[in-house]
Design an enzyme around this catalytic site. Sequence first.
Site, PDB file in Angstrom:
ATOM      1  N   HIS A  15      -3.817   5.778  11.592  1.00 32.04           N
ATOM      2  CA  HIS A  15      -2.927   4.392  11.561  1.00 32.04           C
ATOM      3  C   HIS A  15      -2.957   3.931  10.293  1.00 32.04           C
ATOM      4  CE1 HIS A  15       0.421   2.214  14.111  1.00 32.04           C
ATOM      5  NE2 HIS A  15      -0.459   0.889  12.519  1.00 32.04           N
ATOM      6  N   GLU A 198       1.832  -4.270  20.721  1.00 31.63           N
ATOM      7  CA  GLU A 198       1.544  -5.629  19.968  1.00 31.63           C
ATOM      8  C   GLU A 198       1.817  -6.736  20.016  1.00 31.63           C
ATOM      9  OE1 GLU A 198       2.561  -5.227  15.730  1.00 31.63           O
ATOM     10  OE2 GLU A 198       0.159  -5.327  15.451  1.00 31.63           O
ATOM     11  N   ASP A 277      -2.952  -1.994   7.098  1.00 24.36           N
ATOM     12  CA  ASP A 277      -3.194  -2.381   6.333  1.00 24.36           C
ATOM     13  C   ASP A 277      -4.206  -2.999   5.968  1.00 24.36           C
ATOM     14  OD1 ASP A 277       0.145  -2.165   6.778  1.00 24.36           O
ATOM     15  OD2 ASP A 277      -0.211  -3.734   8.209  1.00 24.36           O
TER      16      ASP A 277
END
Length: 333
Positions: A15, A198, A277
């Site tokens: 991911h 999330e 990220d």
Amino acid sequence: MTYLSATNSAKIELHLHLEGGAPPAFIRGLAQEKQVDIGGIFDTHGNYKYTDFWDFLRVYEAATQVLQTPQDFHRLTLAVLEESAKSGVIYTEAFLSPDFCGGRDVGAWREYLHAIREAADIAEKIMGITLRGIVTPIRHFGPDKARETAICAAETAGDWIVGLGIGGDEKSGHLSDFAWSFDCAREAGLRLTAHAGEWGGPDSVRSAIQDLKVERIGHGVRAIEDLALVDEIAEKGVVLEVCPGSNVALGLYPSIRKHPINELYKRGVRITVSTDDPPFFHTTMQKEYAALHDAFDWDEAFFDQLAKASLDAAFCDADTKARLHKTLEQAHA
Ligand code: ADE
Ligand code: ZN
């Protein structure tokens, strides 16, 4: 186990958003080269600056404005993979967005993809890291654009584009609005994942499983708020792409110690670990491993088993998996 041996071990990451992996200096450099004004998205230390998840999405999209050509994505891919390889990652699946690669035009998308794959081939040769792509509709761009994105995915499905996985604002619309896109991708032979659990709760995770029929979930950690759902996820073998550092950086949990990853694991859920990220969240795969070791005492044997289980959950073909399993065995011998 020594701290070093675990953090240096060979890793599998499932991911990672390609644009989200862009080092801030890389984005600043491109902005200068192209004379693009992307606004005040950096803090005084030169890091990305945002206040919460929704502001993060704004900054993320502002940064993508400098990524204008296939060649920019070629450079981005090399920059991102270099960082991952430094962390010991030998295989990664990256979310790629046709929205940022030619505005969802299939012809343009093919050109961007060609440039990304060329960079991935170079990285594989010189850094020993293998990349595969998951095409990513962006939820807050709406279901119509998601359909065009799914068509880009279906047209390029194969041994390199291996999946479809929706990202973006989980509070925007309902996952069932995207069922057409997921059906289209499934019919093209793609494997499926969706960001859920999330910013949305257990119902969002349920919807990903029931409405989109995904086999993996991006994050999914808020399933912990409903233990019957946790049991269902464990029973069905649905895999969670857990990104602990991302969840802490965005304020979902106050610390890794308070993060539910270990509880989910103990309840039989197939968990994996990723960065999401990394420069936005000041993390790397090495840092994730070190933090998990500190918080839960996960040891070298645990991390070796985690890497194998993560590879089992990868969307790549069987030959690639077998080759990478051998690499893991050698690295962990
Ligand atoms: N896009 C990039 N990072 C994301 C995240 N953590 N959640 C949803 N969409 C994203
Ligand atoms: Zn994500």
